[in-house]
Enzyme design. Structure first.
Site, PDB file in Angstrom:
ATOM      1  N   LYS A 137       0.861  -1.186   0.000  1.00  0.00           N
ATOM      2  CA  LYS A 137       0.000   0.000   0.000  1.00  0.00           C
ATOM      3  C   LYS A 137       0.901   1.241   0.000  1.00  0.00           C
ATOM      4  O   LYS A 137       0.883   2.046   0.927  1.00  0.00           O
ATOM      5  CB  LYS A 137      -0.910  -0.012   1.238  1.00  0.00           C
ATOM      6  CG  LYS A 137      -1.694  -1.294   1.443  1.00  0.00           C
ATOM      7  CD  LYS A 137      -2.706  -1.488   0.341  1.00  0.00           C
ATOM      8  CE  LYS A 137      -3.536  -2.746   0.596  1.00  0.00           C
ATOM      9  NZ  LYS A 137      -4.451  -3.006  -0.525  1.00  0.00           N
ATOM     10  N   HIS A 145       1.757  11.021   6.667  1.00  0.00           N
ATOM     11  CA  HIS A 145       2.024   9.850   7.502  1.00  0.00           C
ATOM     12  C   HIS A 145       3.486   9.816   7.949  1.00  0.00           C
ATOM     13  O   HIS A 145       3.774   9.617   9.137  1.00  0.00           O
ATOM     14  CB  HIS A 145       1.678   8.580   6.713  1.00  0.00           C
ATOM     15  CG  HIS A 145       1.865   7.326   7.490  1.00  0.00           C
ATOM     16  ND1 HIS A 145       0.864   6.756   8.252  1.00  0.00           N
ATOM     17  CD2 HIS A 145       2.940   6.522   7.646  1.00  0.00           C
ATOM     18  CE1 HIS A 145       1.308   5.660   8.829  1.00  0.00           C
ATOM     19  NE2 HIS A 145       2.579   5.502   8.482  1.00  0.00           N
ATOM     20  N   HIS A 148       4.400  12.769  10.316  1.00  0.00           N
ATOM     21  CA  HIS A 148       3.773  12.584  11.625  1.00  0.00           C
ATOM     22  C   HIS A 148       4.548  11.573  12.472  1.00  0.00           C
ATOM     23  O   HIS A 148       4.861  11.834  13.633  1.00  0.00           O
ATOM     24  CB  HIS A 148       2.327  12.133  11.442  1.00  0.00           C
ATOM     25  CG  HIS A 148       1.593  11.927  12.729  1.00  0.00           C
ATOM     26  ND1 HIS A 148       1.369  12.946  13.628  1.00  0.00           N
ATOM     27  CD2 HIS A 148       1.027  10.824  13.279  1.00  0.00           C
ATOM     28  CE1 HIS A 148       0.708  12.487  14.668  1.00  0.00           C
ATOM     29  NE2 HIS A 148       0.493  11.197  14.485  1.00  0.00           N
ATOM     30  N   TYR A 185     -10.110   1.544  15.795  1.00  0.00           N
ATOM     31  CA  TYR A 185     -10.550   1.601  14.396  1.00  0.00           C
ATOM     32  C   TYR A 185      -9.649   0.728  13.516  1.00  0.00           C
ATOM     33  O   TYR A 185     -10.138  -0.091  12.721  1.00  0.00           O
ATOM     34  CB  TYR A 185     -10.529   3.050  13.917  1.00  0.00           C
ATOM     35  CG  TYR A 185     -10.660   3.194  12.427  1.00  0.00           C
ATOM     36  CD1 TYR A 185     -11.898   3.110  11.806  1.00  0.00           C
ATOM     37  CD2 TYR A 185      -9.521   3.395  11.626  1.00  0.00           C
ATOM     38  CE1 TYR A 185     -12.019   3.228  10.437  1.00  0.00           C
ATOM     39  CE2 TYR A 185      -9.639   3.516  10.258  1.00  0.00           C
ATOM     40  CZ  TYR A 185     -10.880   3.438   9.672  1.00  0.00           C
ATOM     41  OH  TYR A 185     -10.991   3.537   8.316  1.00  0.00           O
ATOM     42  N   LYS A 202     -15.244   6.336  10.114  1.00  0.00           N
ATOM     43  CA  LYS A 202     -13.882   6.486   9.596  1.00  0.00           C
ATOM     44  C   LYS A 202     -13.463   7.949   9.415  1.00  0.00           C
ATOM     45  O   LYS A 202     -12.436   8.383   9.941  1.00  0.00           O
ATOM     46  CB  LYS A 202     -13.763   5.758   8.259  1.00  0.00           C
ATOM     47  CG  LYS A 202     -12.469   6.038   7.497  1.00  0.00           C
ATOM     48  CD  LYS A 202     -12.483   5.295   6.175  1.00  0.00           C
ATOM     49  CE  LYS A 202     -11.218   5.582   5.382  1.00  0.00           C
ATOM     50  NZ  LYS A 202     -11.209   6.928   4.803  1.00  0.00           N
TER      51      LYS A 202
END
Length: 319
Positions: A137, A145, A148, A185, A202
């Site tokens: 992915k 991402h 962070h 989640y 979501k």
């Protein structure tokens, strides 16, 4: 030039000497360079080395490991949140001004340990990125991402080194609570398509992320209006800067992920209103490349959401 370099070295050594003596001998606390090196290595691995390794390989089936990891992180986040609350934010700390307690008081020492463990947990969160790469992915390994995850250990290191307690721990307190929700989640999503119907919330996770940074920003910069608070102003700016930076990064992601989706849905609705659905009008909801989305959710027909196909067929019958 040599004189300038000596001044820089002296300033660096003096700064480290002013760190909290309680953590001087703790692992990773003597210097920021091990932390900086690990973070830079993380960026190189997830952006260059690992994708190159997985480029011509099949995605790995690591669902069981993902489920175990995510619910383990729920426990880690909950314990961190609870401990920060018990020894501080559930009543012992002042929400408007809380100086750092540098004594050997039991509560103060416990807060130092919690801050250090919170710092270490930032490395555990690197595993999120490796999951994306091992499952190919690559689009999920976004700028947001990587920044962070790559910045957090370096940011937290300075807090543990100089202010392991007091006002600055509010960041970890709020962040740990948000991570409880986030990893619940992720854990449910990792369990497979049977759980997707329970994950309607979501997109609200991104909203929760942004709200946390607003709260942290307000809590940090309220010290500008409290000149009597004996808390290092440098760390007020340090925490506030991170809150602003992450808020804008998450806002950019939110616009990209959800505003564009609304535009696509509007275009599809206009086509449906005329009873027409062209073959090329496939949405990212059904596109396997969608970031952080669920594309194997059993709600698509040839790349088009079933609910839209039904409405299209209904309009055709009326004609």
């Amino acid at each position: 030039m040599d004189h300038l370099w000596l001044e820089i070295v002296d300033f660096y050594n003096t700064t480290l000497d002013n760190g909290d003596p309680r953590v001087n001998e703790w692992p990773m606390m003597q210097s920021p360079w091990p932390t900086i090196s690990i973070c830079l290595l993380y960026v190189y691995v997830v952006k260059v080395l690992a994708p190159a390794y997985m480029k011509d390989r099949e995605p790995m089936n690591i669902r069981t490991f993902m489920v175990v990891y995510n619910f383990l992180m729920v426990i880690v986040s909950f314990v961190t949140f609870y401990m920060l609350g018990r020894y501080g934010w559930f009543g012992k700390y002042n929400w408007r001004c809380q100086p750092v307690d540098y004594s050997d008081n039991e509560d103060a020492v416990m807060m130092v340990h919690i801050a250090w463990w919170y710092y270490l947990s930032k490395y555990l969160e690197f595993i999120d990125t490796f999951f994306f790469v091992l499952r190919r992915k690559f689009s999920h390994v976004s700028t947001l991402h990587v920044i962070h995850h790559g910045v957090m250990p370096m940011s937290v290191w300075w807090g543990v080194k100089f202010t392991p307690g007091g006002h600055s721990t509010f960041f970890a307190f709020i962040n740990s609570f948000v991570h409880i929700l986030m990893y619940i989640y992720y854990g449910l999503a990792a369990m497979g398509p049977s759980m997707y119907k329970y994950l309607w919330w979501k997109k609200y996770m991104t909203t929760v992320q942004m709200v946390q940074f607003i709260i942290i920003f307000i809590h940090s910069f309220q010290l500008l209006f409290n000149s009597q608070c004996n808390y290092p102003r440098g760390f007020m700016w340090w925490i506030g800067f991170h809150a602003v930076m992450f808020w804008f990064l998450f806002m950019d992601f939110y616009k990209s992920a959800y505003h564009k989706k609304r535009t696509t849905s509007k275009r599809l609705s206009e086509s449906i209103a005329n009873g027409v659905m062209h073959a090329n009008e496939k949405t990212k909801e059904c596109d396997g490349s969608v970031q952080n989305g669920f594309y194997q959710n059993g709600i698509c027909v040839n790349g088009i959401p079933k609910k839209l196909v039904s409405r299209c067929n209904s309009n055709k019958k009326e004609d």
